[in-house]
Design a protein around this motif. Structure first.
Motif, PDB file in Angstrom:
ATOM      1  N   SER A 285      -8.936   1.218  -4.456  1.00  0.00           N
ATOM      2  CA  SER A 285      -8.099   2.373  -4.773  1.00  0.00           C
ATOM      3  C   SER A 285      -8.408   2.923  -6.164  1.00  0.00           C
ATOM      4  CB  SER A 285      -6.619   1.983  -4.669  1.00  0.00           C
ATOM      5  OG  SER A 285      -5.803   3.097  -4.904  1.00  0.00           O
TER       6      SER A 285
ATOM      7  N   LYS B  43      -5.289   7.142  -1.212  1.00  0.00           N
ATOM      8  CA  LYS B  43      -4.031   7.282  -0.472  1.00  0.00           C
ATOM      9  C   LYS B  43      -4.038   8.551   0.370  1.00  0.00           C
ATOM     10  CE  LYS B  43       0.831   8.325  -1.199  1.00  0.00           C
ATOM     11  NZ  LYS B  43       1.891   8.587  -2.168  1.00  0.00           N
TER      12      LYS B  43
ATOM     13  N   THR C 289       0.846  -1.197   0.000  1.00  0.00           N
ATOM     14  CA  THR C 289       0.000   0.000   0.000  1.00  0.00           C
ATOM     15  C   THR C 289       0.887   1.254   0.000  1.00  0.00           C
ATOM     16  OG1 THR C 289      -0.187  -0.090   2.406  1.00  0.00           O
ATOM     17  CG2 THR C 289      -1.962  -1.124   1.134  1.00  0.00           C
TER      18      THR C 289
END
Length: 138
Positions: free
Chosen positions: A100, A107, A38
């Motif tokens: 995402s 993020k 990530t």
């Protein structure tokens, strides 16, 4: 207390120890790989008290653990646990990638502590883990 019953119960202790040790090792590997993949630094964010990072990582951890628990309960072959544990890890990474892609700026939202983003990612990770566990049937 019947010591015979206690002894009978403890006969499975070595198997428990093996599966528990393997599972904790796999959980550590999951956390290391997931947090390396990530784009935000979960451990730093957690130390800073970032709720979104905590929620999202917690959801992914449970989403990984559910299939692992399922396979442990359905096999007595340690290699099965390891193989399906790797599959569960991959599923969680794919779930993160999909969420995402569908949520531009994830993020940044996690990094700034946006709890809504963390909860959605956690819920998706849990849902994926539940479906993953259900698919691992014999």
């Amino acid at each position: 207390m019947d010591l015979g019953l206690v002894a009978k119960s403890l006969v499975n202790l070595p198997a428990f120890a093996i599966y528990m040790t393997a599972s904790l090792g796999m959980l550590a590997i999951f956390l290391a790989v997931y947090t390396a993949v990530t784009p935000y630094r979960e451990w730093t964010l957690l130390r800073e008290g970032n709720l979104a990072a905590s929620i999202s990582l917690g959801g992914a951890t449970i989403g990984f653990s559910l299939p692992l628990a399922n396979i442990i309960s359905h096999t007595n072959v340690l290699l099965d646990v390891i193989v399906w544990g790797v599959v569960a890890l991959a599923v969680q990474i794919v779930i993160w990638a999909i969420v995402s892609l569908l949520n531009r700026g994830l993020k940044e939202r996690i990094a700034r502590g946006d709890a809504a983003a963390g909860v959605f990612l956690a819920a998706t990770s849990l849902a994926g883990g539940i479906v993953n566990a259900a698919c691992m049937s014999y």
